[in-house]
Design a protein around this motif. Structure first.
Motif, short mmCIF file in Angstrom:
data_model
loop_
_atom_site.label_atom_id
_atom_site.label_comp_id
_atom_site.label_asym_id
_atom_site.label_seq_id
_atom_site.Cartn_x
_atom_site.Cartn_y
_atom_site.Cartn_z
N ALA A 157 6.53 -102.12 55.42
CA ALA A 157 6.08 -101.97 54.04
C ALA A 157 7.19 -101.63 53.05
O ALA A 157 7.08 -101.96 51.87
CB ALA A 157 4.99 -100.91 53.96
N PHE A 158 8.24 -100.99 53.51
CA PHE A 158 9.29 -100.62 52.54
C PHE A 158 10.68 -101.08 53.00
O PHE A 158 11.69 -100.49 52.62
CB PHE A 158 9.27 -99.11 52.25
CG PHE A 158 9.39 -98.25 53.47
CD1 PHE A 158 10.64 -97.82 53.91
CD2 PHE A 158 8.27 -97.86 54.19
CE1 PHE A 158 10.76 -97.04 55.03
CE2 PHE A 158 8.38 -97.08 55.32
CZ PHE A 158 9.63 -96.67 55.74
N TRP A 159 10.70 -102.11 53.80
CA TRP A 159 11.98 -102.62 54.28
C TRP A 159 12.89 -103.11 53.15
O TRP A 159 14.09 -103.27 53.34
CB TRP A 159 11.77 -103.78 55.27
CG TRP A 159 11.30 -103.36 56.62
CD1 TRP A 159 10.97 -102.10 57.03
CD2 TRP A 159 11.09 -104.20 57.76
NE1 TRP A 159 10.56 -102.11 58.36
CE2 TRP A 159 10.63 -103.39 58.82
CE3 TRP A 159 11.24 -105.57 57.99
CZ2 TRP A 159 10.32 -103.90 60.09
CZ3 TRP A 159 10.94 -106.08 59.24
CH2 TRP A 159 10.48 -105.25 60.29
N SER A 162 16.38 -98.32 53.18
CA SER A 162 15.09 -98.15 53.86
C SER A 162 15.22 -97.36 55.16
O SER A 162 14.24 -96.81 55.64
CB SER A 162 14.49 -99.52 54.17
OG SER A 162 15.33 -100.23 55.07
N TRP A 163 16.43 -97.31 55.72
CA TRP A 163 16.60 -96.71 57.04
C TRP A 163 16.78 -95.19 57.00
O TRP A 163 16.81 -94.54 58.03
CB TRP A 163 17.80 -97.34 57.74
CG TRP A 163 19.09 -97.08 57.01
CD1 TRP A 163 19.93 -96.03 57.18
CD2 TRP A 163 19.65 -97.88 55.97
NE1 TRP A 163 20.97 -96.11 56.30
CE2 TRP A 163 20.83 -97.24 55.56
CE3 TRP A 163 19.27 -99.07 55.36
CZ2 TRP A 163 21.64 -97.76 54.54
CZ3 TRP A 163 20.08 -99.59 54.35
CH2 TRP A 163 21.25 -98.93 53.96
N THR A 164 16.89 -94.62 55.80
CA THR A 164 17.21 -93.19 55.74
C THR A 164 15.96 -92.33 55.87
O THR A 164 14.83 -92.77 55.60
CB THR A 164 17.90 -92.82 54.40
OG1 THR A 164 16.98 -93.14 53.35
CG2 THR A 164 19.19 -93.59 54.21
N LEU A 165 16.17 -91.10 56.25
CA LEU A 165 15.08 -90.13 56.36
C LEU A 165 14.44 -89.90 54.99
O LEU A 165 13.22 -89.78 54.87
CB LEU A 165 15.62 -88.81 56.93
CG LEU A 165 14.62 -87.67 57.06
CD1 LEU A 165 13.47 -88.07 57.97
CD2 LEU A 165 15.30 -86.42 57.61
N HIS A 221 7.72 -92.34 51.98
CA HIS A 221 6.60 -93.20 52.39
C HIS A 221 5.76 -92.50 53.47
O HIS A 221 5.39 -93.11 54.46
CB HIS A 221 7.12 -94.55 52.85
CG HIS A 221 7.75 -95.33 51.72
ND1 HIS A 221 7.04 -96.17 50.91
CD2 HIS A 221 9.03 -95.35 51.26
CE1 HIS A 221 7.85 -96.69 49.99
NE2 HIS A 221 9.05 -96.21 50.19
N GLU A 222 5.54 -91.24 53.25
CA GLU A 222 4.70 -90.42 54.13
C GLU A 222 5.23 -90.31 55.54
O GLU A 222 4.48 -90.15 56.50
CB GLU A 222 3.25 -90.93 54.14
CG GLU A 222 2.62 -90.93 52.76
CD GLU A 222 1.21 -91.50 52.75
OE1 GLU A 222 0.46 -91.26 53.72
OE2 GLU A 222 0.87 -92.18 51.78
N GLY A 223 6.54 -90.41 55.67
CA GLY A 223 7.15 -90.27 56.98
C GLY A 223 6.97 -88.88 57.55
O GLY A 223 7.02 -87.89 56.81
N GLY A 249 19.95 -103.23 53.66
CA GLY A 249 18.68 -103.13 54.38
C GLY A 249 18.39 -104.40 55.17
O GLY A 249 19.28 -105.09 55.63
N ALA A 250 17.12 -104.66 55.31
CA ALA A 250 16.69 -105.81 56.09
C ALA A 250 17.21 -107.10 55.47
O ALA A 250 17.33 -107.21 54.26
CB ALA A 250 15.17 -105.82 56.15
N GLY A 251 17.48 -108.08 56.30
CA GLY A 251 17.93 -109.37 55.81
C GLY A 251 16.78 -110.15 55.20
O GLY A 251 15.62 -109.76 55.32
#
Lengths: 457, 249
Positions: A32-34, A39-42, A48-50, B211-213
């Motif tokens: 959903a938030f890629w 996007s990979w960070t904490l 996003h409700e992680g 980020g993603a490709g």
């Protein structure tokens, strides 16, 4: 670009898919938030409700948590579709032995490309899922067995684990629950067979990756002969959302026996290759319709529903619901939902030969049917592709595949037989053409990504 | 090492120089501490000795055996099972062309053939200057970016023979090469150290590549009702710039 006409020119008047708009057919959850910048960070994950799912999980007892995940109907996303909660439930409790969770991130099945982008863009979903799973099965040490050949993903996992320790989601007394957990990120060293769960465990113990005889099953004697859950990345990463948004929300998607959302990976001669997260049960026709279909001017010839180890389909199967039951009823397996699509320029014999070379290369050598069988399949297939085959070779192929299927130590053998059986079933004529015509009738240049540029330019 | 040698057995491998051994022993202790059972450290330790010498030598295997209390035969059995351990001196950059079915059909076979000719080497051979080792590899889990080439296990997506040749020319010329997804390339030895479990210390390495490709995002874009980037039917390798622009919209 009229996809349907390109696709169904042989299947005549098949009804248009579903009628739903793509927005309704898809369901991005993990993805959903890629597209967020980091996007990979904490920090992004939390926005996003992680780690909210973890809080809800820790408020339950471990047994209730297992029951909850079982009730959600989540099934393993690594290929076999075994209910995840049931796997957790098999772990004996109060046995005095350490328990382990091992995440299978050895994504190597040809065509499969979902876990790697997931871990690259959203590694915390896996880590949160691992903490939840370990709380449920009472484990204090978990491992991520990542295939070695993906260093960018390894970097992000190292970083995500570091962040999670720093924020108190790993280590001692997680969120004040009294629970402690360590995660070790372990990079493999190049062996497809290590995706098989018992071979993976041997590899993680520092041995050659060769499958073990079962029983005992890993739930009883897994890593270091202790009770062990081995789960696929996507299975575990799906757990936090189920906890956070509820099992009813999850079950509202997909079908009764295959509930929820999942990542479908479209690749090959399609206009829009990539990841599509959707409720289980979507069809290839729906996916192609929303994404531009096959590349212009070409039609679908054959495809795999879940990687090369799942029997191939043809354009007759465009409307098969892509869930565990639907694909099974049509004679294949959902596998990893790796939808590799090949158009009419592709030689089936060439494709199957290459897959078989792969299985022969990756056979661990432990059992005779697979080790010897894949070797001889390659010899026969190479001869046929080179125009040196004879008609009796086709029955011999079937016969050898039959001697591997179900008679080998692990599923690699069955996987090697799948493309042989299914291609002979649907494309026997094409094999015969290679034999009578003494060679391959296809031009490999026409199958390439750049084949149509000169023509269309 | 790769030839079957009959006849006189080899003498035991020489040890590392004291300074090297001491440094590796300190690293090895950190690796071993991550596992409940020391033998589990064998795969990472083989990556570690590979990061020292660029391939797994008899000396490296002896080090692993002595560190973990195994025989060299036990270590050799493991080292020869896995394809990422190189058993002879090889290049600074390992260029792997995916020739599993999907990538092969989409152009991987053509890319591999042209690279062999361009570099003047065969499969698993190294250019005379020791820069590039070429090999064909199996599926690397990036089929939606086919055809894929990996260099030191970083992704080069949507390649063409031209883009792949230009990339190896850059490697041979010593220019910095940046993958499609991932961090600017480091050497094979440095890569092996990351694989041994030591995080990449370079500034910005984790963030590099973003980020993603684009292919990873296509379903998300469609689900939001956005138009996905124009369906790409032309070589995506040479249109990398375009893809970036579209990705950023």
């Amino acid at each position: 670009m009229s996809v349907s006409s390109d696709l169904s020119n042989e299947g005549a008047s098949r009804p248009q898919a579903g009628g739903g708009s793509p927005e309704k057919l898809l369901a991005p959850v993990l993805s959903a938030f890629w597209d967020e910048p980091e996007s990979w960070t904490l920090e992004t994950y939390r926005r996003h409700e992680g780690y909210e799912g973890l809080r809800k999980a820790l408020a339950m007892t471990p047994d209730d948590l297992i029951a909850y995940v079982k009730d959600s109907g989540l099934r393993g996303r690594g290929g076999a579709g075994f209910p995840t909660g049931m796997k957790w439930q098999f772990i004996p409790q109060g046995d005095g032995k350490p328990h382990y969770l091992v995440v299978n991130a050895d994504e190597s099945e040809p065509g499969t490309c979902k876990d790697i982008p997931l871990l690259f863009a959203n590694p915390h979903s896996l880590i949160e899922g691992m903490v939840i799973a370990c709380y449920a099965i009472r484990s204090e040490h978990a491992f991520i067995y990542l295939r070695g050949e993906v260093v960018p993903v390894l970097r992000r996992l190292h970083e995500a684990v570091r962040e999670a320790y720093e924020a108190g989601y790993l280590g001692e007394n997680i969120l004040g629950s009294g629970m402690g957990l360590d995660i070790t990120v372990h990079a493999g060293a190049g062996a497809y067979i290590c995706g098989e769960e018992t071979a993976l465990l041997d590899s993680l113990e520092g041995r050659r990756g060769q499958p073990r005889l079962r029983p005992p099953f890993p739930a009883v004697e897994g890593l270091y002969a202790c009770p062990t859950v081995v789960n696929n990345v996507e299975s575990i990463a799906s757990v936090p959302a189920i906890l956070n948004r509820g099992k009813e929300w999850f079950k509202a998607m997909g079908t009764e026996k295959s509930p929820g959302f999942t990542l479908y990976s479209l690749s090959g001669h399609v206009a829009g290759p990539g990841q599509y997260e959707a409720p289980l049960g979507i069809t290839l026709r729906q996916l192609l319709d929303m994404s531009g279909g096959m590349r212009p001017g070409h039609r679908l010839k054959f495809w795999t529903p879940g990687g090369s180890s799942t029997p191939m389909f043809t354009d007759e199967h465009l409307d098969v619901p892509l869930d565990y039951e639907g694909v099974g009823a049509a004679g294949s397996m959902l596998g990893t939902k790796a939808l590799q699509c090949f158009d009419e320029t592709t030689c089936v014999v060439r494709a199957v030969t290459r897959w078989t070379e792969f299985y022969a290369h990756e056979s661990c050598g432990k059992c005779t049917p697979c080790r010897e069988g894949t070797y001889w399949l390659v010899q026969l297939l190479r001869d046929i592709e080179a125009g040196k085959g004879v008609m009796s070779d086709l029955d011999k192929l079937n016969d050898i595949a039959d001697n591997i299927n179900g008679k080998s130590f692990c599923a690699l053998g069955d996987g090697a037989a799948s493309p042989i059986f299914s291609s002979l079933k649907y494309f026997r004529e094409e094999y015969e053409q290679h034999i009578t015509g003494k060679g391959c009738p296809f031009d490999p240049k026409k199958s390439t990504l750049w084949a149509d540029t000169e023509v269309n330019a | 090492m790769t030839d079957v040698s009959l006849g006189m057995p080899q003498l035991p491998a020489p040890d590392y120089p004291a300074e090297v051994r001491e440094r590796l022993a300190a690293d090895a202790a950190q690796v071993i501490a991550r596992y409940p059972d020391s033998r589990s450290a064998l795969l990472p330790l083989l990556h570690l000795v590979q990061s020292e010498e660029g391939h797994v030598t008899r000396t490296g295997m002896r080090f692993c055996a002595e560190t973990l209390g195994l025989t060299t035969a036990e270590v050799t059995a493991v080292a020869t099972f896995y394809t990422m351990y190189r058993r002879k001196p090889s290049g600074e950059y390992q260029v792997g062309v995916c020739t599993n079915t999907l990538c092969a059909v989409m152009g991987g076979d053509a890319i591999f053939d042209e690279l062999k000719e361009h570099l003047g080497v065969g499969n698993n051979e190294t250019t005379p200057d020791g820069k590039v080792t070429l090999e064909h590899i199996e599926c690397n889990a990036a089929c939606d970016y086919a055809p894929v080439v990996m260099v030191n296990w970083e992704f080069f997506d949507n390649q063409t023979p031209e883009s792949a040749k230009a990339m190896v020319d850059d490697l041979l010329a010593g220019r910095q090469v940046v993958p499609t997804r991932g961090a600017p390339l480091c050497t094979y030895k440095e890569t092996a150290r990351i694989l041994a479990g030591f995080p990449d210390e370079r500034e910005g390495a984790v963030e590099a590549g973003g980020g993603a490709g684009p292919a990873s995002l296509i379903g998300l874009r469609i689900a939001r009702g956005e138009s996905p980037h124009t369906p790409i039917v032309h070589p995506r390798g040479e249109a990398r710039g375009d893809a970036d622009t579209e990705g950023g919209e």
